[in-house]
Design an enzyme around this catalytic site. Structure first.
Site, PDB file in Angstrom:
ATOM      1  N   HIS A  37       0.841  -1.203   0.000  1.00 39.21           N
ATOM      2  CA  HIS A  37       0.000   0.000   0.000  1.00 39.21           C
ATOM      3  C   HIS A  37       0.880   1.259   0.000  1.00 39.21           C
ATOM      4  O   HIS A  37       0.591   2.232  -0.698  1.00 39.21           O
ATOM      5  CB  HIS A  37      -0.861   0.061   1.259  1.00 39.21           C
ATOM      6  CG  HIS A  37      -1.851  -1.052   1.396  1.00 39.21           C
ATOM      7  ND1 HIS A  37      -1.756  -2.013   2.370  1.00 39.21           N
ATOM      8  CD2 HIS A  37      -2.963  -1.357   0.675  1.00 39.21           C
ATOM      9  CE1 HIS A  37      -2.774  -2.848   2.268  1.00 39.21           C
ATOM     10  NE2 HIS A  37      -3.517  -2.495   1.242  1.00 39.21           N
ATOM     11  N   ASP A 150      -3.344  -7.762  -6.991  1.00 41.34           N
ATOM     12  CA  ASP A 150      -4.739  -8.114  -7.293  1.00 41.34           C
ATOM     13  C   ASP A 150      -4.967  -7.845  -8.783  1.00 41.34           C
ATOM     14  O   ASP A 150      -5.715  -6.934  -9.158  1.00 41.34           O
ATOM     15  CB  ASP A 150      -5.687  -7.276  -6.440  1.00 41.34           C
ATOM     16  CG  ASP A 150      -5.545  -7.595  -4.971  1.00 41.34           C
ATOM     17  OD1 ASP A 150      -5.871  -8.713  -4.576  1.00 41.34           O
ATOM     18  OD2 ASP A 150      -5.072  -6.719  -4.217  1.00 41.34           O
ATOM     19  N   SER A 185       0.902  -8.858   1.789  1.00 40.40           N
ATOM     20  CA  SER A 185      -0.561  -8.950   1.832  1.00 40.40           C
ATOM     21  C   SER A 185      -1.026  -8.778   3.264  1.00 40.40           C
ATOM     22  O   SER A 185      -0.361  -9.256   4.197  1.00 40.40           O
ATOM     23  CB  SER A 185      -0.999 -10.324   1.317  1.00 40.40           C
ATOM     24  OG  SER A 185      -2.333 -10.589   1.691  1.00 40.40           O
TER      25      SER A 185
HETATM   26  O1  PAF Z   1      -7.818  -4.081  -3.032  1.00 37.90           O
HETATM   27  C1  PAF Z   1      -8.506  -3.747  -2.051  1.00 37.90           C
HETATM   28  O2  PAF Z   1      -7.997  -3.496  -0.953  1.00 37.90           O
HETATM   29  C2  PAF Z   1     -10.010  -3.639  -2.195  1.00 37.90           C
HETATM   30  O3  PAF Z   1     -10.499  -4.627  -3.043  1.00 37.90           O
HETATM   31  C3  PAF Z   1     -10.499  -2.241  -2.632  1.00 37.90           C
HETATM   32  C4  PAF Z   1      -9.965  -1.882  -4.019  1.00 37.90           C
HETATM   33  C5  PAF Z   1     -10.013  -1.194  -1.636  1.00 37.90           C
HETATM   34  C6  PAF Z   1     -12.015  -2.205  -2.683  1.00 37.90           C
HETATM   35  O4  PAF Z   1     -12.581  -2.487  -1.450  1.00 37.90           O
END
Ligand code: PAF
Length: 283
Positions: A37, A150, A185
């Site tokens: 992230h 993802d 993850s």
């Molecule tokens: O990838 C994620 O964390 C989720 O699928 C998202 C894109 C925030 C949608 O809830």
């Protein structure tokens, strides 16, 4: 850094900034932030005047019996990480704010959810697309950032942006891995010490596949079998291993020169269902 839970306030704040000509970068998350992230946030920080991060564990993308209730939540830690990365606004709505009852509207992208995770998680991408469409309408970002981890989600959202004419540019950022190759993850926190060690087999199996292609193997069945054998030496339980076309996400029957394919897998270790993938160009 502002933490905003109300949709109307978020709209007002972002509206003010956009009227000043500022470019807004958006990183949607479900919290439990990790280096993956943070790499998206750093890129958003570099590209934009304003960075908005949403933290919302979206109930509509979890199926019955999935891990919605035990999904890791640690807002204090997430807030500190966002602050350290120079995030301007955290959007942190409640479920009632996002889905006031009665709630009846969903977004579905056809066909692209028939393979990979879509097969074992029916309704998952309908939930993802619905919440991302809502978030785009609420935040009105110029650029939104998603991770390659993802990959199916990213490809489906790209299609949704195009089909529904969202004025949003999308950037897909590379997978961030631990030193031993395990993809970062939020679900890695479910792993026991032993499972954590074994889970490195996922990336090793993807590397094995890439190596087989490099050495001339063109039969996906053969490659997938070798990957299976490697993973079956551990306690991992395979949900799927597939080799699919980059655009249609449909399974590849035989590899051809210049094909760009995704090799993707989902494997259970204990209570954790882990996914990983690599993109390979055949030469
Ligand atoms: O990838 C994620 O964390 C989720 O699928 C998202 C894109 C925030 C949608 O809830």
């Amino acid at each position: 850094m502002k933490v905003i839970s109300s949709i109307s306030r978020l709209r007002r704040e972002v509206g003010l900034l956009k009227r000043k000509g500022m470019r807004v970068g958006f990183v949607p998350t479900m919290g439990a932030l990790h280096e993956g992230h943070l790499s998206l946030i750093r890129k958003a920080r570099k590209d934009n005047d304003v960075v908005v991060v949403s933290i919302f564990v979206n109930p509509t993308q979890f199926g019955p019996g999935e891990d919605f209730s035990r999904y890791p939540r640690n807002f204090k830690r997430d807030r500190a990480l966002c602050k350290a990365e120079g995030v301007d606004i955290i959007f942190y709505p409640s479920t009632e704010e996002m889905y006031p009852q009665p709630y009846r509207t969903f977004v579905e992208v056809e066909q692209l959810d028939e393979y990979l995770c879509g097969r074992s998680r029916p309704g998952h991408f309908r939930g993802v697309c619905s919440v991302v469409a809502k978030l785009f309408n609420i935040v009105s970002p110029d650029i939104a950032y998603f991770g390659q981890k993802d990959i199916q989600q990213a490809i489906i959202i790209k299609q949704m942006i195009k089909d529904l004419n969202f004025p949003v540019k999308m950037k897909i950022m590379p997978i961030v891995r631990e030193k031993d190759g395990l993809a970062m993850s939020s679900r890695n926190t479910y792993l026991s010490e032993e499972e954590r060690k074994e889970a490195t087999v996922l990336y090793r199996s993807l590397c094995l596949a890439k190596d087989m292609i490099r050495k001339g193997e063109r039969r996906p069945g053969r490659i997938i079998k070798k990957m299976q054998e490697l993973i079956e030496n551990t306690s991992g339980r395979i949900d799927y291993i597939e080799m699919v076309d980059m655009d249609s996400l449909s399974p590849i029957k035989k590899l051809k020169e210049q094909d760009r394919v995704i090799i993707a897998l989902a494997v259970w270790f204990g209570k954790a269902r882990l996914i990983d993938n690599i993109i390979v160009t055949v030469r």
